[in-house]
Design a protein around this motif. Sequence first.
Motif, PDB file in Angstrom:
ATOM      1  N   VAL A  78      16.402  -1.413 -15.280  1.00  0.00           N
ATOM      2  CA  VAL A  78      15.163  -0.963 -14.664  1.00  0.00           C
ATOM      3  C   VAL A  78      15.434  -0.776 -13.177  1.00  0.00           C
ATOM      4  CG1 VAL A  78      12.779  -1.563 -14.138  1.00  0.00           C
ATOM      5  CG2 VAL A  78      13.764  -2.267 -16.288  1.00  0.00           C
ATOM      6  N   SER A  79      15.035   0.378 -12.647  1.00  0.00           N
ATOM      7  CA  SER A  79      15.191   0.648 -11.218  1.00  0.00           C
ATOM      8  C   SER A  79      13.815   0.856 -10.604  1.00  0.00           C
ATOM      9  CB  SER A  79      16.039   1.894 -10.988  1.00  0.00           C
ATOM     10  OG  SER A  79      17.330   1.698 -11.485  1.00  0.00           O
ATOM     11  N   LEU A  80      13.601   0.249  -9.444  1.00  0.00           N
ATOM     12  CA  LEU A  80      12.351   0.397  -8.712  1.00  0.00           C
ATOM     13  C   LEU A  80      12.637   1.082  -7.390  1.00  0.00           C
ATOM     14  CD1 LEU A  80      10.809  -3.185  -9.145  1.00  0.00           C
ATOM     15  CD2 LEU A  80      10.605  -1.242 -10.672  1.00  0.00           C
ATOM     16  N   GLN A  81      11.750   1.995  -7.001  1.00  0.00           N
ATOM     17  CA  GLN A  81      11.842   2.651  -5.704  1.00  0.00           C
ATOM     18  C   GLN A  81      10.470   2.643  -5.068  1.00  0.00           C
ATOM     19  OE1 GLN A  81      13.588   6.543  -6.473  1.00  0.00           O
ATOM     20  NE2 GLN A  81      15.537   5.741  -5.702  1.00  0.00           N
ATOM     21  N   ILE A  82      10.445   2.656  -3.730  1.00  0.00           N
ATOM     22  CA  ILE A  82       9.187   2.626  -2.996  1.00  0.00           C
ATOM     23  C   ILE A  82       9.138   3.807  -2.037  1.00  0.00           C
ATOM     24  CG2 ILE A  82      10.090   1.091  -1.200  1.00  0.00           C
ATOM     25  CD1 ILE A  82       7.254  -0.264  -1.225  1.00  0.00           C
ATOM     26  N   ALA A  83       7.944   4.303  -1.794  1.00  0.00           N
ATOM     27  CA  ALA A  83       7.752   5.411  -0.866  1.00  0.00           C
ATOM     28  C   ALA A  83       7.854   4.893   0.564  1.00  0.00           C
ATOM     29  CB  ALA A  83       6.400   6.071  -1.103  1.00  0.00           C
ATOM     30  N   ALA A  84       8.290   5.765   1.470  1.00  0.00           N
ATOM     31  CA  ALA A  84       8.449   5.370   2.872  1.00  0.00           C
ATOM     32  C   ALA A  84       7.116   5.276   3.597  1.00  0.00           C
ATOM     33  CB  ALA A  84       9.369   6.361   3.581  1.00  0.00           C
ATOM     34  N   ALA A  85       6.132   6.037   3.154  1.00  0.00           N
ATOM     35  CA  ALA A  85       4.835   6.046   3.824  1.00  0.00           C
ATOM     36  C   ALA A  85       3.735   6.259   2.802  1.00  0.00           C
ATOM     37  CB  ALA A  85       4.803   7.159   4.868  1.00  0.00           C
ATOM     38  N   ARG A 127       0.828  -1.208   0.000  1.00  0.00           N
ATOM     39  CA  ARG A 127       0.000   0.000   0.000  1.00  0.00           C
ATOM     40  C   ARG A 127       0.863   1.259   0.000  1.00  0.00           C
ATOM     41  NH1 ARG A 127      -5.463  -1.613   3.058  1.00  0.00           N
ATOM     42  NH2 ARG A 127      -5.347  -3.798   2.500  1.00  0.00           N
ATOM     43  N   ARG A 128       1.806   1.239  -0.939  1.00  0.00           N
ATOM     44  CA  ARG A 128       2.759   2.333  -1.080  1.00  0.00           C
ATOM     45  C   ARG A 128       2.930   2.675  -2.554  1.00  0.00           C
ATOM     46  NH1 ARG A 128       2.752   2.126   3.823  1.00  0.00           N
ATOM     47  NH2 ARG A 128       4.440   1.771   5.278  1.00  0.00           N
ATOM     48  N   LEU A 129       3.390   3.881  -2.802  1.00  0.00           N
ATOM     49  CA  LEU A 129       3.738   4.326  -4.142  1.00  0.00           C
ATOM     50  C   LEU A 129       5.039   3.644  -4.561  1.00  0.00           C
ATOM     51  CD1 LEU A 129       3.178   6.396  -6.470  1.00  0.00           C
ATOM     52  CD2 LEU A 129       4.711   7.937  -5.226  1.00  0.00           C
ATOM     53  N   VAL A 130       5.073   3.083  -5.780  1.00  0.00           N
ATOM     54  CA  VAL A 130       6.282   2.474  -6.327  1.00  0.00           C
ATOM     55  C   VAL A 130       6.596   3.181  -7.641  1.00  0.00           C
ATOM     56  CG1 VAL A 130       7.339   0.376  -7.247  1.00  0.00           C
ATOM     57  CG2 VAL A 130       5.888   0.241  -5.223  1.00  0.00           C
ATOM     58  N   CYS A 131       7.847   3.626  -7.779  1.00  0.00           N
ATOM     59  CA  CYS A 131       8.288   4.360  -8.967  1.00  0.00           C
ATOM     60  C   CYS A 131       9.195   3.468  -9.802  1.00  0.00           C
ATOM     61  CB  CYS A 131       9.057   5.616  -8.559  1.00  0.00           C
ATOM     62  SG  CYS A 131       8.136   6.673  -7.427  1.00  0.00           S
ATOM     63  N   VAL A 132       8.970   3.466 -11.124  1.00  0.00           N
ATOM     64  CA  VAL A 132       9.751   2.645 -12.048  1.00  0.00           C
ATOM     65  C   VAL A 132      10.457   3.556 -13.045  1.00  0.00           C
ATOM     66  CG1 VAL A 132       9.644   0.798 -13.763  1.00  0.00           C
ATOM     67  CG2 VAL A 132       8.034   0.796 -11.847  1.00  0.00           C
ATOM     68  N   SER A 133      11.781   3.396 -13.131  1.00  0.00           N
ATOM     69  CA  SER A 133      12.579   4.120 -14.120  1.00  0.00           C
ATOM     70  C   SER A 133      13.148   3.110 -15.099  1.00  0.00           C
ATOM     71  CB  SER A 133      13.724   4.866 -13.442  1.00  0.00           C
ATOM     72  OG  SER A 133      13.212   5.804 -12.535  1.00  0.00           O
ATOM     73  N   ILE A 134      12.864   3.309 -16.388  1.00  0.00           N
ATOM     74  CA  ILE A 134      13.295   2.376 -17.424  1.00  0.00           C
ATOM     75  C   ILE A 134      14.299   3.068 -18.330  1.00  0.00           C
ATOM     76  CG2 ILE A 134      12.559   0.979 -19.394  1.00  0.00           C
ATOM     77  CD1 ILE A 134       9.802   0.809 -18.030  1.00  0.00           C
ATOM     78  N   SER A 169       4.414  11.603  -2.096  1.00  0.00           N
ATOM     79  CA  SER A 169       4.542  12.319  -3.365  1.00  0.00           C
ATOM     80  C   SER A 169       5.828  11.951  -4.090  1.00  0.00           C
ATOM     81  CB  SER A 169       4.483  13.823  -3.131  1.00  0.00           C
ATOM     82  OG  SER A 169       5.535  14.191  -2.260  1.00  0.00           O
ATOM     83  N   SER A 170       6.638  11.085  -3.476  1.00  0.00           N
ATOM     84  CA  SER A 170       7.861  10.631  -4.124  1.00  0.00           C
ATOM     85  C   SER A 170       8.299   9.297  -3.522  1.00  0.00           C
ATOM     86  CB  SER A 170       8.979  11.667  -3.972  1.00  0.00           C
ATOM     87  OG  SER A 170       9.338  11.781  -2.606  1.00  0.00           O
ATOM     88  N   CYS A 171       9.150   8.617  -4.257  1.00  0.00           N
ATOM     89  CA  CYS A 171       9.704   7.354  -3.792  1.00  0.00           C
ATOM     90  C   CYS A 171      11.098   7.630  -3.244  1.00  0.00           C
ATOM     91  CB  CYS A 171       9.782   6.355  -4.948  1.00  0.00           C
ATOM     92  SG  CYS A 171       8.160   5.960  -5.625  1.00  0.00           S
ATOM     93  N   THR A 172      11.378   7.079  -2.066  1.00  0.00           N
ATOM     94  CA  THR A 172      12.636   7.404  -1.404  1.00  0.00           C
ATOM     95  C   THR A 172      13.566   6.220  -1.195  1.00  0.00           C
ATOM     96  OG1 THR A 172      11.497   7.163   0.710  1.00  0.00           O
ATOM     97  CG2 THR A 172      11.650   9.386  -0.204  1.00  0.00           C
ATOM     98  N   SER A 173      13.050   5.020  -1.177  1.00  0.00           N
ATOM     99  CA  SER A 173      13.891   3.849  -0.883  1.00  0.00           C
ATOM    100  C   SER A 173      13.970   2.932  -2.098  1.00  0.00           C
ATOM    101  CB  SER A 173      13.309   3.054   0.282  1.00  0.00           C
ATOM    102  OG  SER A 173      13.190   3.862   1.417  1.00  0.00           O
ATOM    103  N   PRO A 174      15.180   2.482  -2.440  1.00  0.00           N
ATOM    104  CA  PRO A 174      15.282   1.552  -3.579  1.00  0.00           C
ATOM    105  C   PRO A 174      14.692   0.190  -3.235  1.00  0.00           C
ATOM    106  CG  PRO A 174      17.439   1.901  -2.592  1.00  0.00           C
ATOM    107  CD  PRO A 174      16.482   2.808  -1.886  1.00  0.00           C
TER     108      PRO A 174
END
Length: 162
Positions: free
Chosen positions: A80-87, A68-75, A91-96
Motif C-alpha cells: 500500500v502506498s500513500l501520497q499527500i497533496a502539497a497544498a 487538511r490535504r488530499l491523500v491518495c491510496v494505491s493498493i 487535484s493530485s498527490c505529489t509527496s509520498p
Amino acid sequence: MTPCRPPSRRSTTGFTLPELLGVIVLTSVLAVFAMPSLDSVFGFRDEAWRGELIAALRNARQTAVAHRRLVCVSIATGGVSLQIAAANPASSCTSPLVGPDGQSTYATGSGTTTSLSPAGTVYFQPTGRATVDAAGASTGAWQISITGQTAITLLGETGHVE
C-alpha cells in the motif's frame, strides 16, 4: 608366521536398506505433523497483511483530515502506498507519505492476492470522505478482497473502514 586374511568384500560406504527406510518413514511422519503447522503460519501472515491494510486506510483518512490535504491510496498485492497533496485545494498527490518504517511503501503485502473493487486509486478528501476522483465529485464504496480473509469495506461518504 601369521596367516593372511583375504580382503573383506563388504563395502563400508553408503547406507543400508533398513537405514534408508527408517529415514523415509521418519520424514513422512514429520511431514504429516509439520504441514498443518505451516498452513497456520501462512494464515497468520495473511491476517497481519489485512491488519496493515486497514491501518493504512485509517491512517490515510486521519492524515487527510488532520493536514487538511488530499491523500491518495494505491493498493496492490505487493503493498500500500500513500501520497499527500502539497497544498489545498489540490487535484493530485505529489509527496509520498512514509510508513512506520520510514519507507515510501506504507505497508508491504504478504504476497497474497489482494484486489480493490472498483479498481483504481482511493482519494481521501480533507473532510474525511473517500472519493473515486481527486476533485471529490463522487464518493464510492470499495471492497478489498484478500485471499483467505474477510473482505474489507471502505464506505466513501464517511471514509469508515470495516
